[in-house]
Design an enzyme around this catalytic site. Structure first.
Site, mmCIF file in Angstrom:
data_model
loop_
_atom_site.group_PDB
_atom_site.id
_atom_site.type_symbol
_atom_site.label_atom_id
_atom_site.label_comp_id
_atom_site.label_asym_id
_atom_site.label_seq_id
_atom_site.Cartn_x
_atom_site.Cartn_y
_atom_site.Cartn_z
ATOM 1 N N GLY A 39 0.984 -1.281 0.042
ATOM 2 C CA GLY A 39 -0.028 0.036 0.048
ATOM 3 C C GLY A 39 0.680 1.326 0.041
ATOM 4 C CG LEU A 41 -1.079 1.888 -3.768
ATOM 5 C CD1 LEU A 41 -2.246 1.470 -4.877
ATOM 6 C CD2 LEU A 41 -0.162 0.847 -3.866
ATOM 7 C CG HIS A 45 3.183 0.861 -5.436
ATOM 8 N ND1 HIS A 45 3.254 2.081 -4.402
ATOM 9 C CD2 HIS A 45 3.830 -0.256 -4.769
ATOM 10 C CE1 HIS A 45 3.906 1.362 -3.296
ATOM 11 N NE2 HIS A 45 4.243 0.034 -3.402
ATOM 12 N N GLY A 155 8.992 -4.265 -8.189
ATOM 13 C CA GLY A 155 10.027 -3.393 -8.612
ATOM 14 C C GLY A 155 11.395 -3.587 -8.585
ATOM 15 C CD GLN A 161 10.636 -7.247 -2.256
ATOM 16 O OE1 GLN A 161 10.651 -7.379 -1.094
ATOM 17 N NE2 GLN A 161 9.928 -6.434 -3.099
ATOM 18 C CB VAL A 184 8.910 5.220 -10.984
ATOM 19 C CG1 VAL A 184 8.377 6.590 -11.346
ATOM 20 C CG2 VAL A 184 8.382 4.086 -12.042
ATOM 21 C CB SER A 193 10.505 4.616 -1.434
ATOM 22 O OG SER A 193 10.335 3.918 -0.305
ATOM 23 C CB SER A 194 5.495 3.278 0.748
ATOM 24 O OG SER A 194 4.962 2.685 -0.382
HETATM 25 O O1 PAF Z 1 8.154 -4.600 -2.000
HETATM 26 C C1 PAF Z 1 7.013 -4.814 -1.210
HETATM 27 O O2 PAF Z 1 6.122 -3.822 -1.049
HETATM 28 C C2 PAF Z 1 6.738 -6.091 -0.029
HETATM 29 O O3 PAF Z 1 8.209 -6.646 0.121
HETATM 30 C C3 PAF Z 1 6.216 -7.198 -0.638
HETATM 31 C C4 PAF Z 1 6.770 -7.752 -2.055
HETATM 32 C C5 PAF Z 1 4.635 -6.797 -1.236
HETATM 33 C C6 PAF Z 1 5.770 -8.227 0.180
HETATM 34 O O4 PAF Z 1 5.289 -8.129 1.333
#
Ligand code: PAF
Length: 286
Positions: A39, A41, A45, A155, A161, A184, A193-194
């Site tokens: 979330g 966003l 995203h 991303g 990750q 982006v 980034s959030s």
């Molecule tokens: O990158 C993220 O926002 C999180 O690590 C993910 C991939 C949604 C898993 O919770």
């Protein structure tokens, strides 16, 4: 199918509702794309949503602040949760369903199964956030099983990750194809980034130094500098000079993530740095 509508988008809160919707899409012969998020966003995203839409007929976006990937003392409680606004952005982007499960439904009492990718997660962020990637791969494994998508988009900002998830999907025979999408950036180069909401205006400006330092390293490498310690030191000192605190700045093999001493193809520089309390990630190919 009757799903709740929030700010103009269908929302599935439970796994049953999501599965029923996914199965009805499958029955109609539609291909499914999936964008997992926590979330808050932003344009990054939304670019993942656009990637998904370019590959598939319908797109599921999940919003779940996964407690398993936060360590004690990290920002689990403070993590921004603007749910109605997220739904509005998802609706505007043409997301077909938002999956927003509760922590209790994802991890009911008695939950005790985890997914761990080994070597790829020991260095970089894995070294400073032990257990973090185990939480990420566990939740992504569950989400992939629930959504049963054709493609899932992540991303490239979270490069480690992305590598860990791609490895997990290969190792565990997930049928979903894992795609990476380019970072982006804000006007000054700061990767979206959030967690950028934690930055003051001044810190946000200063944090542009992270990308500038990566570009500088890229240029130096293009000019023939192959000494990894010289390149890493340049990045560290530029970020520090801008007021950041570098967690790590490491040049590694793009896929194995093993640290390099001499530049080899394909190499990547990966950085984690604090500006104020925001821990920011960035990376680029060298
Ligand atoms: O990158 C993220 O926002 C999180 O690590 C993910 C991939 C949604 C898993 O919770």
């Amino acid at each position: 199918m009757d799903l709740e509508i929030v700010s103009g988008v269908r929302v599935a809160r439970g796994t049953e509702a999501l599965r029923a919707w996914v199965l009805s899409c499958r029955k109609d012969g539609k291909s499914i794309g999936f964008v997992p998020t926590m979330g808050a966003l932003h344009a990054g995203h939304l670019s993942l949503v656009a990637h998904s839409q370019a590959h598939t007929d319908v797109t599921v976006l999940s919003i779940f602040v996964n407690p398993l990937q936060f360590r004690p003392g990290e920002d689990l409680q403070a993590y921004p949760r603007p749910f109605a606004r997220d739904c509005q952005l998802a609706a505007e982007a043409g997301v077909d369903v938002v999956f927003a499960p509760s922590a209790e439904s994802m991890y009911p009492q008695g939950f005790q199964t985890h997914v761990e990718v080994e070597n790829l997660t020991t260095g970089l962020c894995g070294a400073v956030r032990p257990g973090h990637f185990r939480g990420v791969t566990t939740v992504v494994c569950k989400l992939l099983n629930l959504v049963m998508a054709d493609v899932a988009v992540f991303g490239e900002k979270d490069w480690q990750q992305l590598q860990a998830i791609a490895r997990m999907a290969r190792d565990l025979d997930h049928p979903t194809r894992i795609l990476g999408a380019p970072i982006v950036r804000e006007m000054n180069g700061l990767a979206m980034s959030s967690r950028n909401v934690y930055l003051s205006d001044q810190q946000r400006q200063a944090a542009g130094a992270i990308f500038a330092s990566l570009q500088d390293a890229q240029l130096l490498a293009q000019k023939g500098e192959t000494d990894v310690s010289v390149l890493e030191a340049r990045v560290r000192s530029s970020i520090t000079a801008a007021g950041g605190r570098v967690d790590y700045a490491t040049i590694c093999h793009s896929e194995s993530l093993l640290p390099l001493t001499q530049l080899l193809d394909p190499a990547r520089i990966i950085v984690a740095a604090y500006f104020g309390k925001a821990r920011l990630l960035d990376n680029c190919a060298l």
